[in-house]
Motif scaffolding. Structure first.
Motif, short mmCIF file in Angstrom:
data_model
loop_
_atom_site.label_atom_id
_atom_site.label_comp_id
_atom_site.label_asym_id
_atom_site.label_seq_id
_atom_site.Cartn_x
_atom_site.Cartn_y
_atom_site.Cartn_z
N ARG A 129 3.95 -14.12 -0.67
CA ARG A 129 4.45 -13.34 0.45
C ARG A 129 3.46 -12.22 0.80
NH1 ARG A 129 8.66 -15.98 3.01
NH2 ARG A 129 10.05 -16.90 1.46
N ASN A 130 3.41 -11.91 2.08
CA ASN A 130 2.57 -10.83 2.59
C ASN A 130 1.13 -10.97 2.11
OD1 ASN A 130 2.00 -8.47 4.06
ND2 ASN A 130 2.39 -7.16 2.28
N LEU A 131 0.57 -12.16 2.34
CA LEU A 131 -0.79 -12.43 1.87
C LEU A 131 -1.82 -11.49 2.48
CD1 LEU A 131 -0.72 -16.33 1.96
CD2 LEU A 131 -0.68 -14.87 -0.06
N ARG A 191 7.14 3.03 -2.99
CA ARG A 191 6.39 3.38 -1.79
C ARG A 191 5.65 4.69 -2.04
NH1 ARG A 191 11.20 3.59 2.30
NH2 ARG A 191 12.39 3.81 0.36
N LEU A 192 4.35 4.64 -2.05
CA LEU A 192 3.53 5.85 -2.11
C LEU A 192 3.16 6.18 -0.67
CD1 LEU A 192 1.94 8.01 -3.59
CD2 LEU A 192 0.10 6.37 -3.92
N THR A 193 3.93 7.06 -0.07
CA THR A 193 3.86 7.24 1.37
C THR A 193 3.35 8.61 1.76
OG1 THR A 193 5.16 7.20 3.42
CG2 THR A 193 6.30 7.91 1.44
N GLN A 194 2.58 8.65 2.83
CA GLN A 194 2.12 9.89 3.42
C GLN A 194 3.08 10.26 4.55
OE1 GLN A 194 -1.80 9.68 5.16
NE2 GLN A 194 -2.13 11.88 4.94
N ARG A 206 1.41 1.39 1.48
CA ARG A 206 1.02 0.00 1.23
C ARG A 206 2.24 -0.86 0.97
NH1 ARG A 206 -2.26 -0.09 -3.83
NH2 ARG A 206 -2.25 -2.33 -3.42
N LEU A 207 2.17 -2.09 1.44
CA LEU A 207 3.17 -3.10 1.11
C LEU A 207 2.53 -4.10 0.16
CD1 LEU A 207 4.70 -3.71 4.64
CD2 LEU A 207 5.83 -2.59 2.72
N GLY A 208 3.22 -4.44 -0.90
CA GLY A 208 2.63 -5.30 -1.91
C GLY A 208 2.63 -6.76 -1.52
N ARG A 209 1.71 -7.50 -2.14
CA ARG A 209 1.74 -8.97 -2.08
C ARG A 209 2.69 -9.45 -3.16
NH1 ARG A 209 -3.54 -7.37 -1.19
NH2 ARG A 209 -4.51 -8.16 0.73
#
Length: 929
Positions: free
Chosen positions: A891-893, A315-318, A916-919
């Motif tokens: 998943r998560n299209l 997770r590259l999170t702000q 971001r959440l990955g596909r």
């Protein structure tokens, strides 16, 4: 920065097992006006792990999904309800509102764990880490059971079990009961989730499956890792993180760990954060088998399964925060977290059927480890013109073991006895949680700094000199050792007797006991210089990277020592909860098609939390908990239900203990409050059900809940450098109301002029839940999270309106939940393709800072779950005498981003967590022999 995924179609494999009965059926199904559904309930067993259309079609329509629950007799439905012949037996057998997922329903979703499968049930949502919320009520209002026995949670902050630790391969069915019945424990707010493991197989079998996986944000991308032990990839520590006795004994001594002992800790392997520019793919594998022995009319069966998975998530999170009423940023961090999660599961089940009686013994073992590397850079930092860098290396090891025995006896045609007992142990071990804080410095050095004049890899922030361990922070470095151990003993006996009075009447009574014992310790040590010169070493030692900074040579040069830094009472606590309960219930056919159930449960509980060195917090209460349900089965496929009940919710151990805890999922600190008290819930519900064809239905219902003294979260800051922290208090009251609608329909396609569609049908399943909640925050005195005395209230209490905004929604509650499944499947063999759509509207995850400081409220922290779109395809085939299944998933299209933050009245936004959440693309293969 992260590079693009080099092989975007690398596949995540999740395995499901193929039904031999399904693939043996090759002939087209007989023509029918309304074809039987692909997922019709069947007597699911381990020998037929995935029920398929053909297998169901060949079976008895009255066969049911196997459910093991206290006081539940799925055979009695045909006796009690004399009108509803088209209503499934599991629904007929209980007057309560239930949803049941069979093995086939679970398999269609393609989810690898039971939490993901339950996310598609009406009114249910899954919140971080696999916790299932019922109708937006938090996990405190949901309980989890395994074969009718309670499950303890291995998470210190949670009451319920994270259900993503249960693979779907060991679960035969999942029952969700949303209305209360007195045979269940009184802690029943939103609902109870009862998982039934697979018992006696239909036939001998061996099943194998394997997997490999990737997601576009993680696999082959940048992540942070650290060495740890050589066996970390298995999820088991090899002794690298063994906690020395001088650490365990520190609270009883001076609290100082001298430098010669500090040097004996495992340093470099647990401190050095490393970049990995190409994280590996995920993988999993499983094996299961079953054996059945017929002894005349009796049957003995055994089933065993084992599985393991190894996954990475980055997770590259702000992460931002603000203490200003207009949302001006105080701190703005870019944080890169890499989670390596390793899960191992095992199940052993023994079953004996003799006549109408069943005895089963089940053992479950789950080991779940999270190895986490974390680096965080403050692009904006309030306490310095320089940038702050913080790194963490963590190891969270969770384990759940449960052994249970269940006996379901039909003593006579009228008398049934159901007994069950269980022992469960949950552990959480988190040794060597390390944190180091640095500031960017313009000092030039030729020593061994972390790095100079380079990008840090998390957001592009630059440091023009070197990172230095600084005295601005107290501590500049710390190490934490925490451990939790909980034992849960439970026993229950239920007796039902059917009276012959011209109309069916059933009397039920039962006794329940559970005893829980928990020990929790959290030992935090802060690094400091031993000469009294400050918390951090002097130049040039303060430029060293962590492994050199606290390594043996550096300790000798700088004379670093450890100071036990946890206040008395906050480093350890013991907790107990003993519950005794008894109930009585009458169920009767009042008129033709009108069924009534009324009962009352008396429950007494003694809950104690004893922090070391401080006073015990004790909640010793007893309650009478009534429940009433009426069912009017006015047509053979339609019925109306109405119910009312009173239930309770007790504060969790963790919420009563003044011990700090960092949640690795939300990356947030939590503190307990010993002044909390029980909550009481008054529940009302009505529902219309129309089963217009076999396993096809339309339902519409409404619900209302009034909660007295609900426990809610409160956000606050403790210092200029601290991020938002969370405490707990009671509110005067809250209410929740809403409605649910669900439709499940199959459409035959044999009218199309194609042999391809002769045996195929279309599937449409949709449900929508609307719910609204409001809290009452007036001048009533409630526990104060900062232990202040305010507004004329007693010690540690203050007015509710200083901590909450009146009318705000409950934490975790989404106003709208939508689940849709659209699919195409074969009636004669295993061939399915399903598109799954899921939407959850905004929900509060945490309260913004309260008005305790007198500067006004900040907006609550809102999560935007958004939409999720998945595609699952399954195809069965037969090769080399085995039944095989090939499964592909996407998943998560939509690539939906995770986002939680605050929106201020002037339009300013503060993102507490945004990433971001990955596909995920996947391909799986499994076989059954």
């Amino acid at each position: 920065m992260q590079k693009r995924l080099a092989f975007g179609t690398l596949l995540l494999l999740t395995s499901t097992l193929v039904s031999p009965a399904a693939l043996a059926q090759t002939a087209p199904a007989p023509a029918a006006t309304t074809p039987p559904p692909a997922a019709a309930p069947s007597a699911q067993s381990a020998g037929d792990p995935v029920a398929t259309p053909a297998a169901d079609q060949a079976g008895d329509p009255e066969q049911q999904v196997e459910v093991s629950a206290p006081g539940m007799d799925t055979s009695q439905g045909a006796d009690i309800v004399v009108v509803g012949r088209n209503i499934p037996n599991v629904i007929r057998s209980t007057p309560q509102i239930v949803s049941v997922l069979s093995g086939a329903d679970i398999a269609r979703t393609g989810e690898g764990d039971i939490a993901g499968a339950l996310a598609h049930v009406a009114g249910l949502s899954v919140v971080g880490g696999g916790f299932v919320y019922v109708r937006g009520l938090g996990d405190r209002y949901s309980s989890s059971m395994l074969n009718g026995s309670p499950l303890p949670s291995p998470e210190p902050l949670r009451r319920s079990v994270p259900l993503d630790i249960f693979p779907t391969t060991i679960v035969g069915s999942a029952l969700v009961q949303k209305t209360y019945s007195v045979n269940y424990p009184g802690e029943f707010g939103g609902g109870v989730i009862n998982l039934t493991t697979k018992a006696i197989p239909k036939k001998d079998f061996i099943s194998l499956g394997g997997s490999i996986a990737a997601d576009t944000v993680t696999t082959s991308e940048l992540g942070y890792t650290y060495a740890g032990g050589r066996s970390d990839w298995t999820g088991y520590d090899d002794g690298t993180r063994t906690v020395p006795d001088f650490i365990k004994n520190a609270p009883g001594g001076t609290g100082i760990i001298p430098s010669d002992q500090v040097a004996k800790l495992t340093n470099a392997r647990t401190t050095l954060l490393q970049r990995n520019n190409s994280l590996p793919a995920n993988f999993s594998g499983e094996i299961s088998g079953g054996k059945v022995i017929d002894l005349g009319s009796d049957r003995i069966g055994v089933i065993a399964s084992a599985s393991a998975s190894n996954t990475f998530r980055t997770r590259l999170t702000q992460q931002q925060d603000s203490v200003s009423p207009d949302g001006t940023l105080r701190n703005d961090y870019n944080t890169l977290l890499t989670d390596n999660r390793i899960v191992a599961n095992a199940l052993l089940g023994l079953g004996y059927e003799f006549g109408p009686n069943t005895i089963r013994a089940t053992g479950v073992y789950i080991h779940d480890t999270l190895k986490q590397g974390r680096g965080s850079t403050a692009i904006v930092y309030n306490n310095s013109s320089g940038r702050r860098f913080q790194q963490n290396t963590n190891w969270f090891e969770r384990q759940l073991i449960e052994g249970q025995a269940v006996g379901e006896f039909k003593v006579t045609d009228a008398l049934h006895l159901d007994v069950r007992g269980a022992y469960a142990n949950s552990k959480r071990n988190a040794p060597y949680e390390r944190q180091f804080d640095y500031l960017c410095s313009n000092v030039t050095t030729t020593g061994l700094p972390i790095q100079t004049t380079q990008q840090n890899g998390i957001g592009g922030a630059r440091c023009d000199g070197a990172y230095q361990a600084t005295r601005r922070f107290s501590p500049f470095a710390s190490i934490i050792f925490s451990e939790l151990d909980e034992d849960l003993y439970s026993a229950q006996g239920d007796l039902t007797y059917k009276l012959d009075l011209g109309r069916p009447v059933t009397l039920s009574t039962g006794y329940y006991y559970s005893g829980t014992d928990r020990t929790s310790t959290r030992l935090q040590f802060n690094y400091q210089t031993a000469d009294g010169g400050g918390t951090a070493p002097a130049y040039p030692w303060n430029l060293l990277r962590p492994d050199y900074l606290v390594g043996a040579d550096s300790i000798a040069a700088n004379n670093l020592q450890l100071q036990f830094g946890t206040p008395l009472g906050a480093y350890a606590y013991d907790a107990k909860l003993n519950i005794h309960a008894g109930y009585g219930q009458v169920e009767a056919e009042l008129l033709d098609g009108v069924r009534g159930t009324v009962g009352v449960r008396y429950e007494t509980a003694d809950e104690r939390v004893t922090p070391i060195g401080t006073a015990t917090t004790r909640l010793n209460n007893d309650y009478f908990l009534p429940a009433l349900t009426l069912t009017w089965n006015f047509r053979n496929n339609m019925q109306l239900r109405a119910s009312g009940s009173k239930t309770i919710s007790r504060p969790q151990f963790r919420e009563l203990a003044p011990q700090q805890f960092r949640d690795p999922e939300s990356d947030r600190l939590f503190f307990g409050n010993p002044l909390l008290r029980d909550s009481e819930l008054y529940n009302y519900e009505g529902r219309f059900e129309w089963f217009f064809a076999r396993d096809q239905r339309f339902t519409l219902g409404g619900f209302y809940k009034l909660i007295k003294n609900p426990v809610e979260q409160v956000g606050f800051y403790t210092g200029a450098d601290d991020r938002l922290q969370t405490g707990f208090t009671n509110l005067p009251k809250a209410k929740l109301y809403g409605a649910e609608v669900e439709l499940q329909k199959y459409f035959p396609l044999d009218f199309l002029d194609s042999t391809f569609f002769t045996t195929r049908r279309a599937l449409f399943i949709a449900n929508y839940t609307y719910s609204k909640s409001k809290i009452t925050a007036d001048s009533s005195c409630v526990p104060n999270v900062l232990n202040q005395t305010l507004g004329g209230c007693g010690a540690g209490f203050g007015p509710a309106n200083l901590q909450f905004r009146n009318g705000a929604p409950l934490t975790g509650q989404s106003e709208h939940l939508v689940n849709v499944q659209v699919g195409l499947e074969d009636k004669a063999s295993l061939s399915q393709i399903t598109l799954l759509f899921n939407y959850a509207s905004d929900r509060v995850t945490n309260r913004g800072p309260s008005n305790l400081s007198g500067t006004g409220f900040q907006p609550d922290i809102i999560e935007k779950p958004g939409i999720r779109l998945d595609l699952v395809a399954r195809q069965g085939f037969k090769v080399a005498g085995g039944q095989w299944e090939l499964k592909a998933e996407a998943r998560n299209l939509t690539g939906t981003r995770y986002q939680e933050g605050q929106t201020f009245s002037n339009g300013n936004q503060v993102f507490v967590n945004r990433y971001r959440l990955g596909r995920i693309l996947s391909l799986g293969l499994s076989t059954t022999f």
